[in-house]
Design a protein around this motif. Structure first.
Motif, mmCIF file in Angstrom:
data_model
loop_
_atom_site.group_PDB
_atom_site.id
_atom_site.type_symbol
_atom_site.label_atom_id
_atom_site.label_comp_id
_atom_site.label_asym_id
_atom_site.label_seq_id
_atom_site.Cartn_x
_atom_site.Cartn_y
_atom_site.Cartn_z
ATOM 1 N N HIS A 66 -9.171 5.772 5.087
ATOM 2 C CA HIS A 66 -8.802 4.078 5.841
ATOM 3 C C HIS A 66 -7.566 3.679 5.380
ATOM 4 C CE1 HIS A 66 -8.513 2.416 2.020
ATOM 5 N NE2 HIS A 66 -10.150 3.153 1.937
ATOM 6 N N GLU A 67 -7.187 3.573 6.722
ATOM 7 C CA GLU A 67 -4.934 2.790 6.625
ATOM 8 C C GLU A 67 -5.873 1.507 6.925
ATOM 9 O OE1 GLU A 67 -2.295 6.103 7.895
ATOM 10 O OE2 GLU A 67 -3.655 7.395 6.689
ATOM 11 N N VAL A 68 -5.562 0.710 6.106
ATOM 12 C CA VAL A 68 -5.396 -1.109 7.714
ATOM 13 C C VAL A 68 -4.329 -1.062 8.019
ATOM 14 C CG1 VAL A 68 -4.468 -1.683 5.418
ATOM 15 C CG2 VAL A 68 -6.055 -3.068 6.647
ATOM 16 N N GLU A 69 -3.727 -1.616 8.943
ATOM 17 C CA GLU A 69 -2.994 -2.073 9.566
ATOM 18 C C GLU A 69 -2.243 -3.332 10.593
ATOM 19 O OE1 GLU A 69 -0.891 1.061 11.782
ATOM 20 O OE2 GLU A 69 -2.238 2.985 10.198
ATOM 21 N N LEU A 70 -1.213 -3.591 10.273
ATOM 22 C CA LEU A 70 -1.594 -4.671 11.396
ATOM 23 C C LEU A 70 -0.972 -4.274 13.194
ATOM 24 C CD1 LEU A 70 0.945 -7.740 10.812
ATOM 25 C CD2 LEU A 70 0.957 -6.719 12.533
ATOM 26 N N VAL A 71 -1.798 -4.739 13.898
ATOM 27 C CA VAL A 71 -1.462 -4.105 15.098
ATOM 28 C C VAL A 71 -1.284 -4.799 16.082
ATOM 29 C CG1 VAL A 71 -3.149 -3.328 17.067
ATOM 30 C CG2 VAL A 71 -4.124 -2.951 14.345
ATOM 31 N N ILE A 72 -0.285 -4.608 17.078
ATOM 32 C CA ILE A 72 0.657 -5.737 17.415
ATOM 33 C C ILE A 72 -0.123 -5.130 19.445
ATOM 34 C CG2 ILE A 72 2.378 -6.519 18.970
ATOM 35 C CD1 ILE A 72 2.844 -7.311 16.181
ATOM 36 N N ALA A 73 -0.327 -6.517 19.846
ATOM 37 C CA ALA A 73 -0.525 -5.600 21.461
ATOM 38 C C ALA A 73 1.095 -6.261 22.541
ATOM 39 C CB ALA A 73 -1.284 -7.010 22.173
#
Length: 217
Positions: A66-73
């Motif tokens: 697992h690799e948690v990430e902030l995601v931008i749209a």
């Protein structure tokens, strides 16, 4: 195939850009050198899934991390976007998990091959409901966290990124024309580890901004 829609936003998902080694401690835990420019890879739309979905461990791998990430749209079309204008191209933010078949990735790295297979399996990019960006959200100071079966595994803050969100948008737009619905996975902090069948994984962004829970099949 119908386009998948970004939860919380009226946007169909287009390209999925991902940034590798954007947190120094994560690079160190995998014995990788710190990058001098963003490391970019892509995921297919078929890797996208959503809150409460099941994550499928592929038969080809015995070591999925697992690799948690902030995601931008991305909100609007842009090319050669300056860092000062980058915020104007963000429609919203969410939390995501970049699942990685680490054993497949390691073999690819050793052979000098791309990581696409290790990163691109079905369900390897779950995303949360997205929230619109506003003046009360400091993109350079957002906590992100991931727990497995109630035990915290990853914890970080966007301030720890080697390349800021604004610089990533600017860099990517110099290479690719960005479009509404493009997603940018911005990198993961340290603490990545293997998942197992039956695991329940929860990722969260900021102070109750948004969250994501998935179960490993």
């Amino acid at each position: 195939m119908n386009d998948k829609i970004i939860p919380g936003l009226d946007l169909a998902i287009k390209s999925i850009y991902c940034i590798g080694r954007n947190y120094a401690e994560h690079a160190k835990e995998l014995n990788n050198p710190l990058p001098t420019s963003p490391i970019v890879f892509l995921k297919p739309q078929s890797s996208i899934c959503f809150d409460d979905d099941e994550i499928i461990i592929p038969t080809q791998s015995s070591d999925v991390h697992h690799e948690v990430e902030l995601v931008i749209a991305i909100s609007k079309k842009g090319k050669n976007i300056t860092e000062s204008d980058a915020i104007e191209h963000i429609e919203g933010i969410g939390i995501g998990i970049d699942f990685t078949a680490r054993d497949i990735q390691q073999k690819a790295k050793e052979a000098g091959h791309p990581w696409s297979v290790a990163k691109g399996f079905d369900t390897f990019a779950p995303i949360s409901r997205f929230v619109p960006v506003n003046k009360n959200i400091d993109l350079e100071n957002i906590d992100l966290e991931l727990s497995v079966n109630g035990v915290k595994r990853q914890s970080g803050n966007s301030s720890q990124m080697i390349f800021s969100i604004a610089s990533l948008i600017s860099y990517l737009s110099e290479i690719f024309t960005l479009y509404p619905g493009d997603l940018i996975f911005t990198g993961t902090p340290s603490g990545v580890s293997s998942i197992q069948s039956g695991d329940r994984i929860t990722a969260s962004l900021g102070k109750n901004l948004t969250s994501l829970t998935v179960t490993v099949k």
